[in-house]
Every structure is written in structure tokens, then in C-alpha cells.
Design an enzyme around this catalytic site. Sequence first.
Site: not given
Ligand code: DQQ
Length: 581
Positions: A63-65, A81, A124-125, A190, A245, A279
Amino acid sequence: MINFSCSWIFLSLVILFSHGGFLKLEASHNIYRHLQSASESSSVDQKQPYRTAFHFQPSKNWMNDPNGPFIYKGIYHLFYQYNPFGSVWGNIVWAHSTSTDLVNWTPHPHAIYPSIPSDINGCWSGSTTILPNGKLVILYTGINKENHQVQNMAVPKNLSDPYLLEWVKPTYNPLMEPTPYNEINGSSFRDPTTAWMGPDGRWRLIVGNKKRQRGIAILYRSKDFVRWTKAQHPLHSVKDNGMWECPDFFPVSSEKTEIGLDTSTIGNGVKHVLKVSLDNTRYEYYTVGTYDIKKDKYIPDVGSVESDFGLRYDYGKFYASKTFFDSIKHRRILWGWINESTNATLDIAKGWSGIQAIPREMWLDKLGKQLIQWPIREIEKLRTKQVSIPRMDLKGGSLVEISGVTASQADIEVTFELPKLEHNNVETIEKSLLMNPKMVCGQKVTSVKGMFGPFGLLVLASKNLQEYTAVFFRIFRVDYKYVVLMCSDQTRSSAYLDYDKPSYGVFLDVDPTKEKLSLRSLIDRSIVESFGGEGKACITSRVYPSLAIDGGAHLYAFNNGTQSVIISSLTAWSMKNAHIN
Ligand code: DQQ
């Protein structure tokens, strides 16, 4: 899958001798192509020592954002995510969970997943906007057939379903895309924000971007939420920041503290906040400023530091954060992703990666210069078994065990008072170091004796202190002024596992000659989330103790300075398990 309760030695060897199969760093996440779909675990033992008890996480995988949080018909929605096929980043979809209290969560089928040409390589996010007619719109970044980043829309199929289980993508997607005319680079475009409406009735939003190394918040406008036009100028941009980001842009009240504002609020008594996730460094920073609606530009207040040397939501591990307005409780709530500190080998061994921080309420400080954050009140319902210690003198060199609570799962609030500070009983520090608290915390770790400090808490500590994470204060004098350093030192957090173990730090905006020093720490097995100065600064540490797990974890108050300090109050609670997915 590894049986965690008896495999510590094996696991340590895995970590020490592997190189994690790391291939290269691409865009913002480490890419392990051969592991993206190959590392899915059939199931994860939920009793593993690093699984959290009350921090949000899916039952397995990567898992991320946090994405598009909102409240609808009394139900909180969180998307995130997620890789359905492994514990490293890849195959990204929007997973979905709901809650009625932001503490206990129910999982649902994935809400948004690759299905159209403009998101076939990843979803994506992005963010959600609630329109005045009660309709909801998600805008998210899709990775299209050409691997370009474009902005898409998804809407609920059935608005009468409070869980909003199904989302559909209109045929007119994508809404925004790089073209030869708009000079947008398709690999740096993005993370659309929640939209806000200006006095002219037009919607606006920003999308993260960079041009060379300038971080840019591209501004788009729309009358109907479907046709979006890129403005001539960005909402804001800063040179040498690199890619922005997950930008977030929202109003805060400069008149009433502890309340939040709807994202479209403008006018008197309102300031604005712009947060970006860098980033280049994987840290975030924010500024407080003014939104000039005539020029459609954001102007940070004079003196704002526009880099990650400036103000941060969190000075530890915390990234890709996003806020939303809770219209029921009139508050703004922050979600943020806590990444792992290990390499992919441990993530694959344990079958999962990534945690969300406890949602925090945030508002503008009385002086209007920074934000205050505090864990959502609802988390306190997990408090059980309470211990308090009476006011006491914490002499230099002392260590006091706080027993009677589950030290691996606890919530602690402590307040310190200092006796009179004299010029000759306080350590001095060079003015130039005030810009780099992390470096100072790295040099003056817990074991380095000072005068006033280090004093604070040793958490996730083993009985004989082979392992601990220390959250503490240390007072310095700079010329004729006293400053308070707050550190979260994880250099001794694990006796056996090798991983990124920095000592994080921040100089707290409190005057130690006038104010007490308060600290709250939420301890959740492998997370230590700390709030200093009543929420003026937060530090999150991600740790993997080998001995201080379950019943082997202890909690102490300590003072490794030469001068005594007073604990004016200390209360700790064991924390119950939340129901999480
Ligand atoms: N993670 C997403 C992007 C975002 C990045 C991709 C930030 O949309 O910029 O998984 O962790």
C-alpha cells in the site's frame, strides 16, 4: 510465508545478506519488475509482531498513498494505492475501505482499476470533490497506453449506496492530458487535488508537475467539471524543488482555531495552505499564505521557507499526504502514508508493506504561522487500562519504568516543567545548526549526555535496553535565546535487524522559559507517532524491534541530562485493537 514468532534469526540473516533484488529508481517508487506480480502472499498471519493494532493497513500486499478521502452519508471513505499481486509497488489500483468512526474499517472491492485506454497501465493518486448537488467526483491520474500520465474521472454508479461500492468511468476520459501544445511532460503530470469553486462559479484544481527542476502546481479551470482548461500561469511554482507530487491546497480559519473549512471557502478570516510532496527527497513541506483569487495565484507569507527545510506536517516518515473536509464535524482531517524503513526483502517475507498514519485533525495556530495537528478524538475510544504517575522530579541520569500498560500498544501523554534556565546550565548550539535539526539529533543521540536533556520517553524498549526508540527533548541556548529540540531516535530500535535507522528531529516553536513541554506518543508495535508542543510538531518513526515485541516491550521515562526536570503529569493507556480490514 515465514512464521514470525520463531524466525528472527533467519529473518535477520535474510536482511543482512540480501540486496533486496532492487533494480532501479524510476519516477517516485522503487521498481522491482520481477516481484510486482510474483510476491503475492496467500495470507498473512495477522499476529506478526510488526502488524499494527490500530493503524490502518490492508490485510496483505503493498500500500502507498492515501487517495480521495471523504465523508458521505455519515460514512468515511478511504481509498489507497494498492498492489493486489505483491508486496512491492506495482499493478496499482485504488483499494477501498469504509468506516463510521475513522478507527474501525471494512474492506470493499477495488474501486478503480485499469480498464480503459487512459488508465490501462495504472490508476495513480487523486482526490474527491463533493459537488453542491451532492454528487461526488473522483479525479485520478491514469497511466495510458503510451505510459503517459493523464487525468481521469470516475463517479459512483449508485449514489443511494452509502458504501459507494461501484465506480464508473465516463466515456469522455481523459479530462486532461499532455499535448504538444501545452508543453506538459507526460512523465511529470499527476495527482489532481480536490477542486474548489471561485466566486466566478468556475471550478479550479491543481495537478503536480515539474519543468526542469522547478516544482509546479498547474492550475486548471472548468465551468462544468468535464471540460478543463489549463490556466496561462500555475497556481504557484518554486525553483529547484523537483517534481511536486500529491499537492494539497486548502483554506484554514485565521479566526477560529480547531475548526476546518470547506475547500471552496475564501474571504476574510481565511488563509490558505499549500503542501507538496518532494519526489527528490521523499519529504513534504507546506507554507501558509494568501490565495489571491483575482490573479488566481497563491502567495506564501513573507519568510516562508519553500523547501523541506521549511515547515513539515511530520519530520519523520510520512509522505503523499492528503486532507479532506469533514462536513459533519467541521474539521479538516489529514491522512499520510508511512513507508517501510527496510528493503523489499523483509516486505516480501512478511507479505505486506505500508501503513497509514492515524488520521489527524489540523488547524491554524493562533499566531497564524503554522498548523497544529492532533490525532482524531475517536482514537481515544481504544484507550483502556490507564496508569498515571504523580508529579515527580526526574533527576539527571534517572530511568523510571511506566508499568501496568501494554507497552507495545499504548497512548502516552506527558508534560515536563523546567526549573529556571540559567546561561551556564544550558548547552549552547551554533545558530547555523538551527536549520538542520535532524543532523543535531543524529549527533546528539539518546546516549549523549547533555544538561537539560535528553529527557523524554523510551518506547518499544527491551528489558535491559538493548533496544529502544527514544522520543525526547533537549534544551539549547543560542546567544540569549533558549530553543527546544525534539528528537525521535531510532538508532537503537532493533538489536538484530539492519535498516534505515535515523534520529529524526525538529526545533519546537515553544518558549521553554514560559511554557511546559508536552509530548504525546502513539505506540503501535512497529510505529511510534509523536506530537510535541501540543501538536506543533510531529515525528513518525517506523521501527522493527526484535526483542521489544508483545510482552517483551517496556516503557520508560528517562533523563540523560545532568539537570533535573519535573514530570508535571504523565498518563499512559493500553490501546485495544481496532477492527481493520
Ligand atoms: N505515488 C503515486 C503517484 C504519486 C506517488 C503512484 C507518490 O501518483 O505521485 O503510486 O507516492
